[in-house]
Design an enzyme around this catalytic site. Sequence first.
Site, short mmCIF file in Angstrom:
data_model
loop_
_atom_site.label_atom_id
_atom_site.label_comp_id
_atom_site.label_asym_id
_atom_site.label_seq_id
_atom_site.Cartn_x
_atom_site.Cartn_y
_atom_site.Cartn_z
N HIS A 122 0.85 -1.35 0.09
CA HIS A 122 -0.01 0.00 -0.08
C HIS A 122 1.05 1.20 0.11
O HIS A 122 0.45 2.42 0.19
CB HIS A 122 -0.98 -0.05 1.26
N CYS A 130 4.21 13.27 -7.48
CA CYS A 130 3.51 14.51 -7.99
C CYS A 130 2.41 13.92 -8.67
O CYS A 130 2.26 13.13 -9.36
CB CYS A 130 4.62 15.05 -9.24
N ASN A 216 -3.48 -13.05 15.41
CA ASN A 216 -4.20 -12.09 15.41
C ASN A 216 -4.88 -11.85 17.09
O ASN A 216 -4.99 -12.97 17.68
CB ASN A 216 -5.31 -12.00 14.69
N GLU A 218 -7.76 -11.63 17.49
CA GLU A 218 -9.23 -12.13 17.63
C GLU A 218 -9.37 -12.88 16.20
O GLU A 218 -8.44 -12.58 15.30
CB GLU A 218 -10.18 -11.02 17.72
N ALA A 234 0.99 -9.95 18.85
CA ALA A 234 1.98 -10.18 17.57
C ALA A 234 3.24 -9.99 18.06
O ALA A 234 4.00 -10.96 18.09
CB ALA A 234 1.97 -9.26 16.42
P1 OAD Z 1 -7.05 -3.40 10.37
O1 OAD Z 1 -6.97 -2.05 11.34
O2 OAD Z 1 -8.12 -3.77 9.55
O3 OAD Z 1 -6.67 -4.74 11.10
C1 OAD Z 1 -5.95 -4.87 12.21
C2 OAD Z 1 -5.79 -6.21 12.82
O4 OAD Z 1 -4.92 -6.35 13.89
C3 OAD Z 1 -7.27 -6.30 13.83
O5 OAD Z 1 -7.64 -8.07 12.95
C4 OAD Z 1 -6.95 -6.66 14.98
O6 OAD Z 1 -7.44 -7.48 15.73
C5 OAD Z 1 -5.55 -6.95 14.94
N1 OAD Z 1 -4.65 -6.71 16.21
C6 OAD Z 1 -4.42 -5.52 16.80
N2 OAD Z 1 -3.61 -5.39 17.42
C7 OAD Z 1 -2.71 -6.50 17.45
C8 OAD Z 1 -1.64 -6.97 18.10
N3 OAD Z 1 -1.20 -6.19 19.24
N4 OAD Z 1 -1.55 -8.29 17.75
C9 OAD Z 1 -2.04 -8.87 16.63
N5 OAD Z 1 -3.14 -8.41 16.05
C10 OAD Z 1 -3.67 -7.18 16.47
O7 OAD Z 1 -5.71 -3.19 9.48
P2 OAD Z 1 -5.44 -3.79 8.29
O8 OAD Z 1 -5.67 -5.33 8.38
O9 OAD Z 1 -3.94 -3.87 8.21
O10 OAD Z 1 -5.00 0.25 3.49
O11 OAD Z 1 -5.99 -2.93 7.28
C11 OAD Z 1 -5.92 -3.24 5.90
C12 OAD Z 1 -5.62 -2.04 5.04
O12 OAD Z 1 -7.16 -1.45 5.08
C13 OAD Z 1 -4.83 -1.13 5.45
O13 OAD Z 1 -3.44 -1.11 4.99
C14 OAD Z 1 -5.27 0.18 4.96
C15 OAD Z 1 -6.53 -0.01 5.40
O14 OAD Z 1 -7.52 0.70 5.57
C16 OAD Z 1 -5.00 1.31 3.02
O15 OAD Z 1 -4.81 2.43 3.55
C17 OAD Z 1 -4.94 1.39 1.43
#
Ligand code: OAD
Length: 246
Positions: A122, A130, A216, A218, A234
């Site tokens: 991403h 630009c 994860n 959850e 994690a």
């Molecule tokens: P999310 O915020 O959707 O999910 C974060 C995940 O991490 C959740 O499933 C939580 O349960 C888990 N989590 C939180 N703390 C944790 C910890 N300490 N250890 C293990 N797991 C933990 O984030 P992403 O899945 O990365 O895209 O989201 C995917 C994409 O959606 C992002 O890259 C972004 C977004 O909106 C863009 O910006 C294009």
Amino acid sequence: MPTPTGLSDEIIDALRKARSVVVLTGAGVSAESGVPTFRGQEGLWRNYNPQELATPEAFNKDPTLVWEWYDWRRGLIAPLEPNPAHLAIAELEKRSPSFLLITQNIDGLHKKGGSKQMLELHGNIWNVRCVAEGNVTENHDVPLQNIPPMCSCGAMLRPHIVWFGESLDPHILHQSLQAIEACDFLIVAGTSAVVQPSASFPIMARERGATVLEVNMEPTPISSVVNSSLFGKAGELLPQLVASLG
Ligand code: OAD
């Protein structure tokens, strides 16, 4: 260090023997460094949901607002350090004959944590592009000197980030898919697994016969697809996993 609870010897053995390891990470891996996740309450800024701001439509409508949000996020991220999850992934890279990290994170903490073979699906919050010429440059100003920042050609700069509704860089996507298809072991850590195409990677890897392990806090939509899920932080589970390889 204890072996993570619920992790079978079979899974550890599969990771030990894997020729090709891929790790897919999301915002949860950076959470313990202090980076807000996207879908958690702490991801909110001025009551905006990130999904309302990380779009080309939001940028076209109000580039100043979108840049103010990124300026806030850059300020949050700049002083942060990699946590034990980042370090464990870098350590796993050193131990694996063939390794690739595919991250959805844009914070740059994996690199700071020592990861080398890495694709940033991403983009990266420290790169700007630009809008007229498309050239990408690094920008580490915190705070930004001007909002919105401008290119020397006179056009506006935008974050070099893939927003909702935009396509991934086809080259990066191609390399990711190749690695997913070729891997024997995939670890999916800290992602809600709802954003495509990365949400499909675990399914593809399993179809190809790889062992897939989820880490994860959850259950997620891929929990029913993977070989094994470890629920917890994690930053605790990944170091334990790597230590259990011996
Ligand atoms: P999310 O915020 O959707 O999910 C974060 C995940 O991490 C959740 O499933 C939580 O349960 C888990 N989590 C939180 N703390 C944790 C910890 N300490 N250890 C293990 N797991 C933990 O984030 P992403 O899945 O990365 O895209 O989201 C995917 C994409 O959606 C992002 O890259 C972004 C977004 O909106 C863009 O910006 C294009």
